[in-house]
Design an enzyme around this catalytic site. Structure first.
Site, mmCIF file in Angstrom:
data_model
loop_
_atom_site.group_PDB
_atom_site.id
_atom_site.type_symbol
_atom_site.label_atom_id
_atom_site.label_comp_id
_atom_site.label_asym_id
_atom_site.label_seq_id
_atom_site.Cartn_x
_atom_site.Cartn_y
_atom_site.Cartn_z
ATOM 1 N N ASP A 234 0.969 -1.191 0.039
ATOM 2 C CA ASP A 234 0.163 0.047 0.004
ATOM 3 C C ASP A 234 0.641 1.252 -0.058
ATOM 4 O O ASP A 234 1.978 1.062 0.216
ATOM 5 C CB ASP A 234 -0.923 -0.112 1.334
ATOM 6 C CG ASP A 234 -1.885 0.769 1.298
ATOM 7 O OD1 ASP A 234 -2.238 1.592 0.095
ATOM 8 O OD2 ASP A 234 -2.668 1.253 2.156
ATOM 9 N N ASP B 158 -1.809 -2.901 6.225
ATOM 10 C CA ASP B 158 -2.128 -2.620 7.811
ATOM 11 C C ASP B 158 -3.635 -2.446 7.972
ATOM 12 O O ASP B 158 -4.027 -2.441 9.305
ATOM 13 C CB ASP B 158 -1.457 -1.718 8.247
ATOM 14 C CG ASP B 158 -1.462 -0.349 7.687
ATOM 15 O OD1 ASP B 158 -2.488 -0.211 6.908
ATOM 16 O OD2 ASP B 158 -1.299 0.860 8.374
ATOM 17 N N ASP C 149 -6.837 -4.860 3.589
ATOM 18 C CA ASP C 149 -5.562 -5.452 3.263
ATOM 19 C C ASP C 149 -5.726 -6.885 3.441
ATOM 20 O O ASP C 149 -4.943 -7.778 2.806
ATOM 21 C CB ASP C 149 -4.403 -4.727 3.697
ATOM 22 C CG ASP C 149 -4.017 -3.463 3.222
ATOM 23 O OD1 ASP C 149 -3.983 -3.151 2.030
ATOM 24 O OD2 ASP C 149 -3.931 -2.727 4.105
ATOM 25 N N ASN D 16 28.859 -42.114 -1.349
ATOM 26 C CA ASN D 16 29.102 -43.176 -0.423
ATOM 27 C C ASN D 16 28.246 -44.444 -1.035
ATOM 28 O O ASN D 16 28.812 -45.532 -0.739
ATOM 29 C CB ASN D 16 28.405 -42.694 0.971
ATOM 30 C CG ASN D 16 29.321 -41.923 1.830
ATOM 31 O OD1 ASN D 16 30.738 -41.734 1.238
ATOM 32 N ND2 ASN D 16 29.060 -41.149 2.640
ATOM 33 N N ASN E 174 29.454 -41.285 10.866
ATOM 34 C CA ASN E 174 28.048 -40.420 10.239
ATOM 35 C C ASN E 174 27.941 -39.546 11.536
ATOM 36 O O ASN E 174 27.624 -38.237 11.144
ATOM 37 C CB ASN E 174 26.938 -41.476 10.463
ATOM 38 C CG ASN E 174 25.814 -40.770 9.732
ATOM 39 O OD1 ASN E 174 25.986 -40.210 8.579
ATOM 40 N ND2 ASN E 174 24.628 -41.008 10.335
ATOM 41 N N ASP F 115 28.079 -35.313 11.159
ATOM 42 C CA ASP F 115 26.937 -34.415 11.561
ATOM 43 C C ASP F 115 27.157 -33.275 12.704
ATOM 44 O O ASP F 115 26.846 -32.177 12.339
ATOM 45 C CB ASP F 115 25.844 -35.482 12.117
ATOM 46 C CG ASP F 115 25.006 -36.295 11.300
ATOM 47 O OD1 ASP F 115 25.209 -35.988 10.009
ATOM 48 O OD2 ASP F 115 24.541 -37.209 11.668
#
Length: 881
Positions: free
Chosen positions: A355, A623, A627, A691, A716, A720
């Site tokens: 707006d 607002d 709207d 892998n 693993n 991680d």
């Protein structure tokens, strides 16, 4: 049994809902005295002590039905997930083979696997708790309020503190804080679409002329939580709050989650891709190892371990942590995220529909001119406008406040004593005008109307000029339009003022009375552009976001402001133009048009939808009540802390400061967040794919397993942990310059490029261990496995720094300190396990020092090849992350 339990639960929920409906229906037919007696309330409202007691008794006024995001739920999510289930299955099988069925029970492997489950669950839970705490803290920064009578004083309190028996005051823009019965109403229209799906507002009355056959939502004196006041005003008493409301009972019986965003669908598609690959590859690995090595139990354990190693188990934690970190960072730029998932969409946005008022302008409307039809200053016009604005009971907007302020400066307050309001006809976005009916001391009635010029001209049959009332013909109309066009072109927002003396003395007044009126003049307002607006529009454009203005203002005023702030106005469309266009024509028009003026709420929504159908990710900033439809339609709804309740409730993101420059900071943070998430996904996808290839080739040619299950799981977990710094990593400035959409195809291409490269170096590592180190016998398999463990772990850790940027790592692009620390610690741990006796605990033999130069050469060669292939990839696909 679960089916029967679910059916019983649904039946109970339905009984509860029907009971609540019957209870609410009973309230509708009570006399007012009986109602207050039943609720132990009075018209002047509750006392503070009564309210505190009831808050303790009934609890906060919030809907908690179906809410799963508790600490217990997060703990369950952290512990019970597919990855941990696989680990626990492996632990159970290992316990059977290594402990129960073994002559020499070995608890080490089982202990390590269980330790992995505990450790990974603990990390996931802690991160989830931190993310939730951050989100909760941000949510508390914005809250909708309710006006209630406490101790005889109208007080603004958070909606969560509203209790049964509270007397609330409502006006246009307010949300109903609970289920209420109306005590007083004045042209009170509610939008109940959230409950009934009907888009048309319904009128409510205090007298409640109800029929026992009326549907619950048709009861004329009852309003429900989830509705909002479109126009008019009302006083009401709260009947039920929280889960006891009709809306709360509906929420309890609702099943299913909200629709997923493009980002969530993208994550699901990649996870699904990896899982499908796992389901194909794991049985192949199992069969190859079982047939080639004859150890079917070992092959089964190995294939299970591969399943764990190939799964991106850190994805939920990385994603949640990154989004939470992004939300906290955005809050520092005065941008509050109501839903974490909106952050990525915010960064993806390439069209910002906004707006004009308060965003491009100062939001400080000043009344500059009050003039007759010919443009001559006339205090009488200000006087009529003042009476209209002062006596209307709806939400007083900036224009009303500007009129009242100017009238007070001109000393017009005294005239208010001569009038009282008889009735009013509230504003709506179809008529674009509002009226009040006033009576003076002699009992003379007068209808005074103000509104948008063109709509006002349609309601007028006469025009006052030089003290005479003349019929409105082409000549007089042209005089009025010439005055309007002149000042409109100068950037003044023009509002027409009209009046009518011939009004009926009795009855209810309505829209039908707004005809044959006398146009008496105009009031003109100035809302100057913000100094920062031009720089903000330019900055957004530099970051690939096109600003499009959707306003209810006339095209003259809007164009003047847009020109000053740098929005292209070569193409302008009005609401009438949009209404006349087919969907196809509007689709073509949005490609070039950046200013849409005099739009109704539904037209704003249609324009947003058209941009979306053209492939854009659309943000909408607004607002006001008008709207709400566009905010709901947009991919990301943006509002401000000072917005009306319904706008804030509909929005995904709330700005604490109504400024586009603040928005630009939020866009950048959204892209930074998305960039860090996509880093992890591309690393996980390409690494896991490589892998898979390596494991299948190793299983075909080696007489033993290339790595034991416990070694795979440990590797693993280490990899991680090395990636836990990703949420805090920096993102290259070049990446932030344009929006990025989720592209699953791009991730597949990335996997196809870099997965096989890692497999090539895995094969080279196998060759070094087989021929250079001499680990080519079954009894030396622990040494071979240790070599691949060290190379695989360190290479996966180092390649994070290669993939995180399209530039030369460490030289042209420096990682964040948390990521640098996490990767260095994990690399050191892997080397420590491989070259010390600690590896024995993982069934590995310490590596000889002769392996060090080979390891350095392999790692250097791998990283150089990744950098070369990266350049090839960028040149070919014109992108990196």
């Amino acid at each position: 049994m679960r089916f029967l339990t679910g059916k019983l639960k649904d039946t109970q929920q339905m009984k509860n809902r029907l009971f609540k409906e019957e209870e609410i229906r009973n309230f509708a037919f009570l006399k007012e005295e009986e109602l207050f007696l039943l609720l132990s309330a009075k018209k002047t409202g509750l006392t503070e002590s009564e309210a505190e007691e009831r808050l303790e008794e009934f609890g906060p006024n919030v809907i908690t039905a179906g809410k799963k995001d508790t600490a217990l739920h997060r703990l369950r999510e952290a512990v019970i997930n597919p990855f941990n289930v696989i680990l626990l299955i492996i632990a159970a099988v290992t316990y059977f083979t290594d402990v129960l069925a073994s002559s020499k029970p070995d608890y080490l492997t089982v202990g390590i696997i269980v330790g992995l489950v505990v450790l990974s669950s603990l990390v996931a839970f802690i991160q989830s708790q931190r993310s939730n705490a951050a989100a909760e803290q941000l949510t508390q920064m914005i809250s909708n309020k309710a006006d209630v009578w406490r101790d005889g004083v109208l007080t603004e309190i958070p909606m969560s503190e509203v209790v049964p028996g509270d007397v609330v005051q409502l006006s246009a823009g307010h949300m109903l804080p609970a289920d209420v019965r109306f005590l007083t109403t004045k042209d009170t229209f509610l939008a109940q679409a959230a409950l009934t799906g009907e888009s048309a507002p319904v009128e409510k009355f205090s007298h409640g002329d109800n029929s026992p056959k009326d549907a619950l939502t048709d009861l004329k004196n009852i309003g429900f939580m989830g509705s909002n006041v479109v126009s008019g005003s009302a006083g009401a008493i709260v009947l039920m709050t929280g889960n006891s409301t009709f809306f709360g009972s509906m929420a309890q019986s609702l099943s299913g989650d909200r629709a997923k965003t493009s980002f969530e669908r993208g994550v699901d598609s990649v996870s699904g891709l990896l899982v499908r690959m796992m389901l194909i590859m794991v049985p192949i690995v199992f069969l190859i190892n079982g047939v080639a090595k004859g150890d079917w139990a070992g092959a089964l354990l190995f294939s299970f371990s591969i399943a764990v190693g190939l799964t991106p188990e850190m994805l939920p934690m990385i994603m949640t942590s990154t989004l939470a970190k992004g939300a906290v960072s955005m809050s520092k730029h005065k941008v509050i995220v109501r839903t974490l998932g909106a952050i990525q969409t915010f960064g993806e946005m390439d069209i910002l529909c906004t707006d004009k008022t308060g965003t491009l302008t100062e939001d400080k409307v000043v009344l500059e001119k009050y003039m007759d039809i010919r443009g001559v200053d006339d205090t009488r016009i200000l006087r009529h406008a003042f009476l209209n604005s002062y006596f209307q009971t709806g939400l007083k907007n900036l224009i009303d406040l500007a009129i009242i302020n100017r009238a007070e400066l001109n000393g017009l307050n005294d005239i208010l004593e001569s009038y009282h309001r008889v009735d009013e006809i509230p504003f709506d976005f179809a008529r674009r005008r509002m009226s009040v009916v006033l009576s003076d001391r002699l009992g003379k009635l007068q209808l005074i109307t103000k509104g948008a010029v063109e709509e006002m001209l349609e309601a007028c049959s006469f025009m006052e000029m030089n003290g005479e009332v003349l019929p409105m013909d082409e000549e007089t109309r042209n005089i009025a339009m010439a005055t309007y066009n002149k000042y409109n072109a100068e950037g003044l927002r023009m509002i027409a003022v009209a009046q009518k003396n011939e009004v009926p003395g009795v009855g209810t007044f309505g829209v039908a009375d707004e005809q044959d009126m006398v146009l008496i003049g105009f009031v003109g307002f100035l809302d100057p552009p913000k100094e920062s607006a031009g720089a903000a529009v330019s900055a957004l454009l530099e970051h690939g976001v096109r600003t499009v203005v959707l306003t209810g203002d006339s095209e003259g005023v809007a164009a003047k402001v847009c020109k000053k702030v740098g929005v292209d106005v070569d193409h302008i469309l009005t609401g009438r133009d949009v209404e006349a266009m087919t969907d196809e024509a509007l689709f073509e028009a949005v490609k070039a048009c950046n200013l849409f003026a005099k739009l109704s709420p539904s037209q704003k929504e249609r324009v947003v939808k058209t941009f979306q159908s053209a492939g854009h990710t659309v943000g909408y900033m607004g607002d006001g009540i008008n709207d709400a439809p566009a905010l709901h339609q947009a991919d990301v709804g943006i509002s401000v802390e000072s917005a009306v309740d319904i706008a804030k409730e509909t929005a995904d993101i709330i700005l604490l400061e109504k400024d586009l420059m603040v928005l630009e900071e939020g866009v950048i943070e959204g892209r930074r967040t998305f960039g860090n998430i996509i880093k992890y996904i591309k690393m996980a996808a390409s690494g896991n794919f490589g892998n898979m290839i390596s494991v299948i080739l190793a299983s075909l040619f080696l007489p033993f397993l290339p790595m034991l299950p416990v070694q795979i799981l440990t590797q693993n977990l280490l990899c991680d942990f090395s990636q836990m710094g990703i949420p805090f990593d920096r993102v290259d400035k070049e990446y932030l310059k344009k929006p990025h959409k989720w592209e699953t195809k791009s991730i597949k291409t990335f996997m196809g490029f870099f997965g096989p490269l890692s497999s090539i170096f895995d094969l080279l590592c196998f060759g070094v261990m087989w021929w250079a180190v001499g680990a080519n016998k079954l009894e030396l398999s622990p040494l071979f496995q240790c070599g691949w463990f060290v190379f695989g772990t360190v290479s996966q850790v180092l390649v994070i720094h290669m993939i995180r940027t399209e530039k030369l790592p460490f030289i042209q692009s420096v990682p964040s300190l948390p990521l640098l620390i996490s990767t260095c610690i994990v690399a050191a741990l892997a080397l420590g396990i491989g070259f010390s006796g600690f590896g024995v605990g993982f069934d590995m033999r310490p590596l000889p020092l002769i392996f060090i130069p080979w390891l350095v050469a392999l790692l250097a060669g791998y990283l150089i090849c990744v950098q070369i292939l990266k350049k090839v990839y960028i040149k070919r696909y014109k992108e990196w992350m």
